[in-house]
Design an enzyme around this catalytic site. Structure first.
Site, mmCIF file in Angstrom:
data_model
loop_
_atom_site.group_PDB
_atom_site.id
_atom_site.type_symbol
_atom_site.label_atom_id
_atom_site.label_comp_id
_atom_site.label_asym_id
_atom_site.label_seq_id
_atom_site.Cartn_x
_atom_site.Cartn_y
_atom_site.Cartn_z
ATOM 1 N N HIS A 261 -3.038 7.345 -3.329
ATOM 2 C CA HIS A 261 -3.896 6.657 -3.765
ATOM 3 C C HIS A 261 -4.644 6.957 -4.778
ATOM 4 O O HIS A 261 -5.400 6.558 -5.805
ATOM 5 C CB HIS A 261 -4.812 5.975 -2.609
ATOM 6 C CG HIS A 261 -5.925 4.744 -2.899
ATOM 7 N ND1 HIS A 261 -7.122 5.029 -3.391
ATOM 8 C CD2 HIS A 261 -5.483 3.570 -3.320
ATOM 9 C CE1 HIS A 261 -7.714 4.013 -3.507
ATOM 10 N NE2 HIS A 261 -6.900 2.989 -3.509
ATOM 11 N N TYR B 149 -0.304 9.672 6.766
ATOM 12 C CA TYR B 149 -0.452 8.397 7.471
ATOM 13 C C TYR B 149 0.654 7.562 7.066
ATOM 14 O O TYR B 149 1.152 6.221 7.447
ATOM 15 C CB TYR B 149 -1.621 7.629 6.833
ATOM 16 C CG TYR B 149 -1.757 7.517 5.540
ATOM 17 C CD1 TYR B 149 -0.969 6.379 4.779
ATOM 18 C CD2 TYR B 149 -2.503 8.302 4.619
ATOM 19 C CE1 TYR B 149 -1.166 6.228 3.240
ATOM 20 C CE2 TYR B 149 -2.761 8.295 3.339
ATOM 21 C CZ TYR B 149 -2.068 6.971 2.750
ATOM 22 O OH TYR B 149 -2.406 7.213 1.441
ATOM 23 N N ARG C 15 3.054 1.162 -2.554
ATOM 24 C CA ARG C 15 2.282 2.324 -3.397
ATOM 25 C C ARG C 15 2.918 3.500 -2.998
ATOM 26 O O ARG C 15 2.872 3.943 -2.043
ATOM 27 C CB ARG C 15 0.934 2.415 -3.296
ATOM 28 C CG ARG C 15 0.410 3.396 -3.931
ATOM 29 C CD ARG C 15 -1.314 3.759 -3.617
ATOM 30 N NE ARG C 15 -1.452 3.615 -2.326
ATOM 31 C CZ ARG C 15 -1.700 4.353 -1.305
ATOM 32 N NH1 ARG C 15 -1.133 5.614 -1.544
ATOM 33 N NH2 ARG C 15 -1.997 4.117 -0.331
#
Length: 185
Positions: free
Chosen positions: A125, A134, A121
């Site tokens: 999100h 992250y 991805r």
């Protein structure tokens, strides 16, 4: 949605319907109770269902290694006595082949199939997610080269089935259709 797919698939099996159900979910869903209940029900009933997991490496912002101790999702199939396979989620043809084989497996009465499609991805999100917290820009750049749309486009161009003119025409048409669809909705 996973238990619903298993239940629908079992109902279709009982009725003699030669259809299958398929549930799409991310790898984070495999840490939820619904995953286990749905897959177990489907396995016990040998329901005509494919459990299709898009493993993009992060359950929202949590890397997979902090989600589960197994080597990904596909090995979880063994615990339920069903067929599990891992496939390149950025390869259109690999996905098509895996789903076709899984469908046949289900309809032959062999039970459900768990497919783990390895992908990535590139974006956030959700609107409240900041992936820069992250993962590194370098990681994202490495995956840009593996984009499934670019990959399929290169293949089609090499076969003479696609070109830049067709692509620009499609982009133009899509850019007209999207606002119309939004207005209609």
């Amino acid at each position: 949605k996973i238990p619903h797919a298993a239940g629908s698939a079992y109902a279709m099996k009982i009725q003699g319907d030669k259809s299958i159900a398929i549930a799409y979910f991310g790898e984070g869903a495999t840490s939820e109770g619904d995953f286990h209940a749905g897959v177990n029900f489907g396995a016990v009933r040998k329901a005509h269902v494919i459990f299709f997991c898009r493993n993009n490496g992060y359950a929202i912002s949590t890397v997979c290694s902090r989600q589960f101790a197994s080597d990904g999702v596909a090995p979880k199939a063994e615990a339920y006595g069903i067929w599990g396979l891992r496939v390149d989620g950025n390869d259109f043809f690999a996905i098509h082949e895996a789903v076709s084989k899984a469908r046949n497996h289900c309809l032959e009465g062999k039970g459900p199939v768990l497919i783990e499609a390895m992908t990535y991805r590139r974006g956030a999100h959700s609107t409240s997610d900041d992936p820069s917290l992250y993962r590194s820009d370098e990681e994202v750049k490495q995956w840009e080269k593996k984009c499934p749309i670019l990959r399929l486009g290169k293949y089609l161009k090499a076969k003479g089935l696609w070109d830049d003119e067709k692509e620009q025409e499609l982009i133009g048409k899509t850019n007209e259709e999207i606002p119309q669809a939004i207005n209609t909705a």
